[in-house]
Design a protein around this motif. Structure first.
Motif, mmCIF file in Angstrom:
data_model
loop_
_atom_site.group_PDB
_atom_site.id
_atom_site.type_symbol
_atom_site.label_atom_id
_atom_site.label_comp_id
_atom_site.label_asym_id
_atom_site.label_seq_id
_atom_site.Cartn_x
_atom_site.Cartn_y
_atom_site.Cartn_z
ATOM 1 N N THR A 27 0.841 -1.204 0.000
ATOM 2 C CA THR A 27 0.000 0.000 0.000
ATOM 3 C C THR A 27 0.872 1.248 0.000
ATOM 4 N N ARG A 28 0.312 2.319 -0.535
ATOM 5 C CA ARG A 28 1.072 3.578 -0.554
ATOM 6 C C ARG A 28 1.160 4.176 0.841
ATOM 7 N N GLU A 29 0.099 3.993 1.648
ATOM 8 C CA GLU A 29 0.031 4.672 2.940
ATOM 9 C C GLU A 29 0.611 3.861 4.091
ATOM 10 N N SER A 30 0.498 2.546 4.024
ATOM 11 C CA SER A 30 0.879 1.783 5.214
ATOM 12 C C SER A 30 1.618 0.482 4.915
ATOM 13 N N GLY A 31 2.555 0.553 3.999
ATOM 14 C CA GLY A 31 3.455 -0.572 3.770
ATOM 15 C C GLY A 31 2.742 -1.819 3.288
ATOM 16 N N VAL A 32 3.288 -2.983 3.636
ATOM 17 C CA VAL A 32 2.689 -4.252 3.219
ATOM 18 C C VAL A 32 1.600 -4.638 4.218
ATOM 19 N N GLN A 33 0.437 -4.999 3.711
ATOM 20 C CA GLN A 33 -0.685 -5.418 4.557
ATOM 21 C C GLN A 33 -1.204 -6.765 4.068
ATOM 22 N N SER A 34 -1.450 -7.679 4.998
ATOM 23 C CA SER A 34 -2.139 -8.926 4.663
ATOM 24 C C SER A 34 -3.616 -8.727 4.934
ATOM 25 N N VAL A 35 -4.439 -9.033 3.927
ATOM 26 C CA VAL A 35 -5.879 -8.775 4.077
ATOM 27 C C VAL A 35 -6.687 -9.993 3.656
ATOM 28 N N LEU A 36 -7.809 -10.165 4.327
ATOM 29 C CA LEU A 36 -8.747 -11.231 3.988
ATOM 30 C C LEU A 36 -9.869 -10.630 3.136
ATOM 31 N N ALA A 37 -10.079 -11.223 1.967
ATOM 32 C CA ALA A 37 -11.186 -10.801 1.100
ATOM 33 C C ALA A 37 -12.284 -11.839 1.258
ATOM 34 N N ARG A 38 -13.226 -11.540 2.128
ATOM 35 C CA ARG A 38 -14.282 -12.515 2.448
ATOM 36 C C ARG A 38 -15.217 -12.694 1.262
ATOM 37 N N GLY A 39 -15.462 -13.957 0.917
ATOM 38 C CA GLY A 39 -16.430 -14.232 -0.140
ATOM 39 C C GLY A 39 -15.916 -13.956 -1.541
ATOM 40 N N ALA A 40 -14.600 -13.687 -1.633
ATOM 41 C CA ALA A 40 -14.063 -13.292 -2.943
ATOM 42 C C ALA A 40 -14.195 -14.389 -3.991
ATOM 43 N N ARG A 41 -14.167 -15.639 -3.566
ATOM 44 C CA ARG A 41 -14.250 -16.721 -4.539
ATOM 45 C C ARG A 41 -15.702 -17.025 -4.906
ATOM 46 N N ARG A 42 -16.603 -16.604 -4.045
ATOM 47 C CA ARG A 42 -18.005 -16.875 -4.337
ATOM 48 C C ARG A 42 -18.553 -15.820 -5.297
ATOM 49 N N SER A 43 -18.123 -14.595 -5.113
ATOM 50 C CA SER A 43 -18.673 -13.516 -5.925
ATOM 51 C C SER A 43 -17.565 -12.780 -6.666
ATOM 52 N N ARG A 44 -17.366 -13.139 -7.931
ATOM 53 C CA ARG A 44 -16.378 -12.426 -8.740
ATOM 54 C C ARG A 44 -16.823 -10.982 -8.950
ATOM 55 N N LYS A 45 -18.141 -10.780 -8.861
ATOM 56 C CA LYS A 45 -18.681 -9.445 -9.105
ATOM 57 C C LYS A 45 -18.168 -8.459 -8.055
ATOM 58 N N ARG A 46 -18.075 -8.960 -6.833
ATOM 59 C CA ARG A 46 -17.724 -8.040 -5.754
ATOM 60 C C ARG A 46 -16.267 -7.560 -5.870
ATOM 61 N N PHE A 47 -15.370 -8.466 -6.159
ATOM 62 C CA PHE A 47 -13.961 -8.076 -6.195
ATOM 63 C C PHE A 47 -13.354 -8.114 -7.602
#
Ligand SMILES: [Zn+2]
Length: 252
Positions: A27-47
């Motif tokens: 990220t530009r503001e806060s370095g490297v971040q590990s994030v969970l994208a909930r439901g990302a595999r179920r809904s391609r539309k969302r992400f």
């Protein structure tokens, strides 16, 4: 707590449980971040393409103190970078760059986001037979941004000026090129030709360089690998680096 909204680039992505994905974002503001994208595999539309490697966009991250894994609210993609997935040389070079950024220990480095962004764009724009140089140049510019630019024109040990036209001993532990006297006294230094210093200089100045032969390209990859082995320790395998280094030659 209000979410952090910041530009972000996907450096690593893998599936988590049945429906989600975990991303490692620069990220530009806060370095490297590990994030969970909930439901990302179920809904391609969302992400959408935000789940793909090297994509860049505006991330909304919900952070909780003392947690290593944060929650991704949204990632609105401004650049999908699909061109990095269509050529094996581009893909392996960009993967090597991601690995370097994730593994290399550094404190917040303000310029690193811009450097990685530019590096991916250059690799993406490189012709298939020029991806190796784009990867090498990008890796050395990132190293430079992190404050580890090797000495090229003065001795890393005694600071005597070095003739730009000669081969020199290069010592990662000393921090770069050595004069003839220090080079003779140094064990374990590798000799590099004047043309290698020309290429390195050009990369550090933001330019391009043409590597004249496959043997020279191999030597450049080896020099870069030895830099990381020096700084990360030899027990930490650099998997993407190895694939990048070997792939270039198994495909040829
Ligand atoms: Zn010296």
């Amino acid at each position: 707590m209000a979410p952090v909204v910041t530009e972000a680039i996907v450096l690593h992505a893998f599936d988590y449980l049945e429906t989600s994905r975990i991303l490692r974002l620069l990220t530009r503001e806060s370095g490297v971040q590990s994030v969970l994208a909930r439901g990302a595999r179920r809904s391609r539309k969302r992400f959408g393409s935000a789940m793909d490697l090297f994509a860049q966009g505006i991330a909304e991250i919900h952070t909780r103190p003392n947690r290593e894994l944060q929650t991704l609210g949204a990632l609105d993609v401004t650049r999908a970078r699909s061109e990095l997935g269509t050529d094996v040389g581009r893909f392996t070079a960009a993967s090597m760059i991601s690995e370097i950024v994730l593994r290399f220990p550094y404190e917040e480095a303000a310029g690193i986001f811009d450097t990685v962004e530019e590096c991916f764009d250059r690799i993406g724009a490189a012709a298939p037979d020029r991806t190796l140089e784009a990867g090498l140049g990008g890796a050395w510019r990132i190293i430079s941004e992190l404050g580890f630019t090797p000495a090229l024109d003065v001795c890393a040990n005694c600071h005597a000026p070095i003739d730009p036209a000669v081969s020199v001993a290069f010592s990662h532990s000393a921090g770069g090129a050595l004069c003839a006297r220090c080079g003779a006294a140094s064990s374990g230094a590798r000799t590099i030709p004047a043309s290698a210093r020309v290429a390195l200089r050009s990369w550090f100045e933001g330019g391009d360089a043409t590597i004249p032969s496959n043997a020279d390209a191999r030597a450049h990859q080896r020099l870069l690998r030895e830099f990381f082995q020096q700084h990360l320790g030899t027990d930490r395998e650099l998997r993407a680096f190895r694939v990048w280094e070997q792939g270039a030659w198994s495909a040829a």
